[in-house]
Design a protein around this motif. Structure first.
Motif, PDB file in Angstrom:
ATOM      1  N   ASN A 178       0.822  -1.207   0.000  1.00 33.84           N
ATOM      2  CA  ASN A 178       0.000   0.000   0.000  1.00 33.84           C
ATOM      3  C   ASN A 178       0.860   1.262   0.000  1.00 33.84           C
ATOM      4  O   ASN A 178       0.483   2.288  -0.590  1.00 33.84           O
ATOM      5  N   TYR A 179       2.033   1.209   0.624  1.00 35.51           N
ATOM      6  CA  TYR A 179       2.916   2.382   0.716  1.00 35.51           C
ATOM      7  C   TYR A 179       3.669   2.648  -0.592  1.00 35.51           C
ATOM      8  O   TYR A 179       3.915   3.801  -0.930  1.00 35.51           O
ATOM      9  N   VAL A 180       4.019   1.597  -1.335  1.00 30.09           N
ATOM     10  CA  VAL A 180       4.899   1.810  -2.493  1.00 30.09           C
ATOM     11  C   VAL A 180       4.183   1.741  -3.844  1.00 30.09           C
ATOM     12  O   VAL A 180       4.693   2.271  -4.829  1.00 30.09           O
ATOM     13  N   ALA A 181       3.023   1.078  -3.935  1.00 26.32           N
ATOM     14  CA  ALA A 181       2.423   0.787  -5.241  1.00 26.32           C
ATOM     15  C   ALA A 181       1.248   1.697  -5.564  1.00 26.32           C
ATOM     16  O   ALA A 181       0.499   2.110  -4.680  1.00 26.32           O
ATOM     17  N   GLU A 182       1.084   1.983  -6.871  1.00 26.55           N
ATOM     18  CA  GLU A 182      -0.095   2.724  -7.333  1.00 26.55           C
ATOM     19  C   GLU A 182      -1.271   1.786  -7.578  1.00 26.55           C
ATOM     20  O   GLU A 182      -2.415   2.126  -7.314  1.00 26.55           O
ATOM     21  N   ARG A 183      -0.973   0.610  -8.135  1.00 24.38           N
ATOM     22  CA  ARG A 183      -2.007  -0.408  -8.353  1.00 24.38           C
ATOM     23  C   ARG A 183      -1.557  -1.719  -7.712  1.00 24.38           C
ATOM     24  O   ARG A 183      -0.366  -1.963  -7.572  1.00 24.38           O
ATOM     25  N   ILE A 184      -2.537  -2.554  -7.346  1.00 19.56           N
ATOM     26  CA  ILE A 184      -2.222  -3.808  -6.658  1.00 19.56           C
ATOM     27  C   ILE A 184      -2.946  -4.960  -7.352  1.00 19.56           C
ATOM     28  O   ILE A 184      -4.143  -4.873  -7.649  1.00 19.56           O
ATOM     29  N   ALA A 185      -2.183  -6.041  -7.595  1.00 20.22           N
ATOM     30  CA  ALA A 185      -2.748  -7.270  -8.151  1.00 20.22           C
ATOM     31  C   ALA A 185      -2.631  -8.363  -7.091  1.00 20.22           C
ATOM     32  O   ALA A 185      -1.577  -8.532  -6.476  1.00 20.22           O
ATOM     33  N   VAL A 186      -3.717  -9.086  -6.865  1.00 22.63           N
ATOM     34  CA  VAL A 186      -3.773 -10.120  -5.822  1.00 22.63           C
ATOM     35  C   VAL A 186      -3.769 -11.496  -6.478  1.00 22.63           C
ATOM     36  O   VAL A 186      -4.591 -11.771  -7.367  1.00 22.63           O
ATOM     37  N   MET A 187      -2.841 -12.365  -6.034  1.00 28.20           N
ATOM     38  CA  MET A 187      -2.734 -13.707  -6.592  1.00 28.20           C
ATOM     39  C   MET A 187      -3.146 -14.772  -5.578  1.00 28.20           C
ATOM     40  O   MET A 187      -2.888 -14.638  -4.381  1.00 28.20           O
ATOM     41  N   CYS A 188      -3.775 -15.833  -6.099  1.00 30.81           N
ATOM     42  CA  CYS A 188      -4.143 -16.985  -5.276  1.00 30.81           C
ATOM     43  C   CYS A 188      -4.105 -18.235  -6.141  1.00 30.81           C
ATOM     44  O   CYS A 188      -4.692 -18.258  -7.237  1.00 30.81           O
ATOM     45  N   ARG A 189      -3.373 -19.245  -5.696  1.00 30.01           N
ATOM     46  CA  ARG A 189      -3.286 -20.525  -6.403  1.00 30.01           C
ATOM     47  C   ARG A 189      -2.911 -20.361  -7.870  1.00 30.01           C
ATOM     48  O   ARG A 189      -3.489 -20.992  -8.751  1.00 30.01           O
ATOM     49  N   GLY A 190      -1.961 -19.481  -8.142  1.00 32.34           N
ATOM     50  CA  GLY A 190      -1.457 -19.306  -9.490  1.00 32.34           C
ATOM     51  C   GLY A 190      -2.282 -18.394 -10.370  1.00 32.34           C
ATOM     52  O   GLY A 190      -1.913 -18.129 -11.522  1.00 32.34           O
ATOM     53  N   GLN A 191      -3.410 -17.895  -9.868  1.00 34.06           N
ATOM     54  CA  GLN A 191      -4.278 -17.038 -10.670  1.00 34.06           C
ATOM     55  C   GLN A 191      -4.326 -15.626 -10.108  1.00 34.06           C
ATOM     56  O   GLN A 191      -4.177 -15.416  -8.901  1.00 34.06           O
ATOM     57  N   LEU A 192      -4.567 -14.662 -10.987  1.00 33.07           N
ATOM     58  CA  LEU A 192      -4.754 -13.273 -10.576  1.00 33.07           C
ATOM     59  C   LEU A 192      -6.233 -13.095 -10.274  1.00 33.07           C
ATOM     60  O   LEU A 192      -7.072 -13.140 -11.187  1.00 33.07           O
ATOM     61  N   VAL A 193      -6.599 -12.945  -8.990  1.00 30.57           N
ATOM     62  CA  VAL A 193      -8.021 -12.946  -8.629  1.00 30.57           C
ATOM     63  C   VAL A 193      -8.607 -11.539  -8.522  1.00 30.57           C
ATOM     64  O   VAL A 193      -9.830 -11.381  -8.621  1.00 30.57           O
ATOM     65  N   GLU A 194      -7.758 -10.524  -8.327  1.00 30.26           N
ATOM     66  CA  GLU A 194      -8.282  -9.152  -8.250  1.00 30.26           C
ATOM     67  C   GLU A 194      -7.163  -8.170  -8.536  1.00 30.26           C
ATOM     68  O   GLU A 194      -6.011  -8.378  -8.149  1.00 30.26           O
ATOM     69  N   MET A 195      -7.512  -7.082  -9.252  1.00 33.80           N
ATOM     70  CA  MET A 195      -6.535  -6.022  -9.536  1.00 33.80           C
ATOM     71  C   MET A 195      -7.263  -4.687  -9.571  1.00 33.80           C
ATOM     72  O   MET A 195      -8.314  -4.560 -10.202  1.00 33.80           O
ATOM     73  N   ALA A 196      -6.691  -3.701  -8.874  1.00 31.02           N
ATOM     74  CA  ALA A 196      -7.353  -2.394  -8.790  1.00 31.02           C
ATOM     75  C   ALA A 196      -6.341  -1.350  -8.321  1.00 31.02           C
ATOM     76  O   ALA A 196      -5.290  -1.693  -7.775  1.00 31.02           O
TER      77      ALA A 196
END
Length: 635
Positions: free
Chosen positions: A536-554
């Protein structure tokens, strides 16, 4: 000192030192505190503050060159000869020491894999203390061991009894270590950084487990940690240590709501949190070399100029990236069956020029595998990676020979462990000169000038160039790693958990430095971490991974304000805040992992005749969901 009523352990004016070549080092200086019966006392401080030395003194397991110079360690134990024993005065062969260690006072260590023997089953190791202290027969000892494995949350205690440590996940290994500590129902458990090596959701489960078992067995806990979020959720009382001395002590309410000592205030300001305002910087406890922004800008201006990417295309684009590993079972002499593991499953994302994209997820979700495929350290099973460079769009996965070598100048990596990523046989000068030599850049004089610039840029004194990595602290070693990554003037920086091994104050220095360097050098970066507050401190956007898949990005602010995917919600619910008004809900997170799909809901799972696809729920906010799902089910 207070009387012994309600008090289990009293440490009174403890002084511990170590004999080294040339004299003695005072590691603990005049430390005093009390641990009450049935309570949790948190001992907080950075590396080198003397926390672990205090724990070793209580158990009398100091290294051979360490000694208790003065002070008392009074243990009020009903099984002691007079009801109270001064542990500091016991000789090494005192029979009570054998009775006390593991029987009355036990310890949960930081790294569960090193605390467990790889040669014995979990059951053998957990029941060992029981058979030593209580002299129970094998059948009764096994029954009690299976019961304690059930209590600490083993899904199948009978099967867990027969397993070896390498067959278990990190969370289950730590549960086994907790079972070892509790099997003899000790009066005091010393937990030395028990969750540092664990993912955030597993950490929350372990903390909830310790809290529940502490109440069940009415055990006192001496919790050693540097994580103030863990302290807020676990402790009744807090002792803050720095350089072997107690800076501040008191009830947890007083410590968090009314901190008084400047060190404690600075420690709290050094922790990244989700309510930070735009442009707000972490407060570093101490300056480290040249951290003047003007000097940094002046040195950065001497770096080679790049053509700004103004064509509107992403700087890095990953399309449908997949990595499959083949796992073979069998022996050296006889091949067995093979199975396939999908480590990265159809992942796509893009990073804009000058942007920092945060990639978060738990261990084993595929984050580092993606970074290695981008770097071409691993071969992708399928998919595409495109890099927008001064020379145009580059198809990264098809590069070879001189083209691949040139690409590796453009993309550099900062590794997780600053010690193992530096060659211990090379001086800092040789470490920083090596990239120039490999790529044939400059003559000896030019390299020397660039190396001095790099050292100054990361806040290290150029006079240290002839030292070896072992003579630097963890934070200084990570700065050397950053300098090495910047040596070839990269366009893209991949940071793989660059601060996970560092103290909170050193972490603040490194994060501030990375933000400054990105700003001055116009770097695009991929920041990999399991710490959501850091991302949260360093990134403008965040992508969340679970079990090898990208489940959310915003975008960062959208993801934390309005998470949609159940996995993202579970991750955020597991973060321990250093805030007494936002404590963890241990009941709901105790035994269900964040990646347990049974709690996700049908909208986020594939079904017959449908598949999972990236769905945009609002501008720039994507989630992986069933393409036939009703939009109302998603939001």
């Amino acid at each position: 000192m207070e009387d012994g009523q309600g008090i289990l352990l009293e440490v009174d004016d403890l002084n511990v030192s170590f004999a080294i070549q040339g004299g003695r080092v005072e590691a603990v200086r005049g430390v005093s505190f009390t641990v009450r019966k049935g309570s949790v006392l948190a001992l907080v401080g950075e590396s080198g503050s003397g926390k672990s030395v205090i724990a070793q003194s209580i158990l009398r397991i100091l290294p051979r060159n360490g000694s208790i110079d003065s002070g008392r360690i009074l243990f009020h134990d009903v099984s002691a000869p007079d009801g109270t024993v001064d542990i500091a005065t016991l000789t090494e062969r005192d029979p009570y020491l054998y009775q006390m260690r593991g029987g009355r006072i036990s310890m949960v260590f930081q790294e569960p894999m090193t605390a467990l023997s790889p040669l014995y089953t979990i059951g053998n190791q957990v029941e060992e203390a029981l058979r030593l202290h209580h002299r129970q027969d094998a059948q009764l000892a096994r029954a009690e061991t299976v019961e304690i494995l059930r209590l600490v949350g083993f899904p199948d205690p009978q099967k867990g009894y027969e397993r070896f440590p390498f067959e278990l996940s990190g969370g289950l290994r730590q549960r086994a270590v907790i079972a070892m500590a509790l099997i003899c129902n000790p009066a005091l458990v010393i937990a030395d950084e028990p969750t540092t090596a664990l993912d955030v959701t597993v950490q929350a489960q372990i903390l909830g487990l310790m809290k529940e078992l502490q109440k069940k067995f009415h055990t006192s806990i001496l919790l050693i940690t540097h994580d103030l979020g863990v302290v807020a959720n676990m402790a009744d009382e807090v002792v803050v240590a720095y350089h072997g001395k107690v800076m501040e002590a008191g009830p947890v309410e007083t410590i968090f709501r009314h901190p008084e000592h400047p060190y404690l205030k600075a420690l709290m300001a050094a922790v990244p949190h989700f309510e930070m305002k735009p442009g707000e910087r972490l407060v570093s406890l101490r300056e480290m070399g040249n951290e003047n922004a003007g000097d940094l800008a002046q040195i950065a201006s001497r770096f080679q100029a790049r053509r700004p990417l103004t064509d509107g295309k992403p700087h890095l684009e990953v399309k449908n990236l997949t990595k499959e590993f083949v796992v073979r079972k069998g022996s050296f002499f006889k091949a067995g069956e093979s199975s396939r593991v999908l480590a990265v499953d159809d992942v796509s994302f893009a990073i804009r020029p000058g942007e920092c994209l945060g990639l978060v997820g738990e261990s084993g979700c595929g984050k580092t595998t993606i970074s290695k495929m981008i770097m071409r350290a691993l071969t992708a099973s399928s998919g595409e990676v495109w890099m927008n460079s001064a020379s145009g769009m580059i198809d990264v996965l098809k590069l070879h020979g001189p083209q691949l070598l040139d690409f590796r100048r453009k993309v550099q990596m900062i590794f997780q462990d600053p010690f193992s990523s530096l060659n211990p046989r090379m001086t800092v000068h040789n470490i920083l000169e090596e990239p120039f030599i490999i790529h044939g850049i400059g003559n000896k004089q030019e390299r020397k000038r660039d190396i001095i610039d790099l050292m100054t840029m990361v806040g290290l004194d150029p006079r240290f160039l002839n030292r070896y990595p072992h003579s630097f602290s963890g934070g200084q070693r990570q700065r050397i790693g950053i300098a090495r990554a910047l040596a070839l003037h990269p366009e893209l920086l991949i940071c793989d958990e660059p601060v996970s091994a560092l103290d909170v104050s050193v972490q603040a220095q490194i994060l501030n430095l990375l933000n400054d360097l990105r700003s001055e050098l116009g770097l695009t970066s991929l920041f990999i971490s399991h710490n959501l507050a850091v991302v949260n401190y360093v990134a403008e956007r965040i992508a969340v991974m679970c079990r090898g898949q990208l489940v959310e990005m915003a975008p960062r602010e959208v993801l934390f304000a309005n998470p949609v995917h159940p996995y993202t919600k579970a991750l955020l619910a597991s973060v321990p805040y250093p805030d007494l008004d936002r404590l963890l809900d241990f009941e709901n997170i105790q035994f269900s992992g964040a990646d347990d799909v049974s709690h996700w809901g049908k909208a986020f799972l594939p079904s017959e005749g449908s598949r999972l696809a990236g769905i945009e729920v609002e501008k720039g906010h994507f989630i992986l969901a069933n393409n036939n799902a009703d939009m109302r089910e998603l939001v």
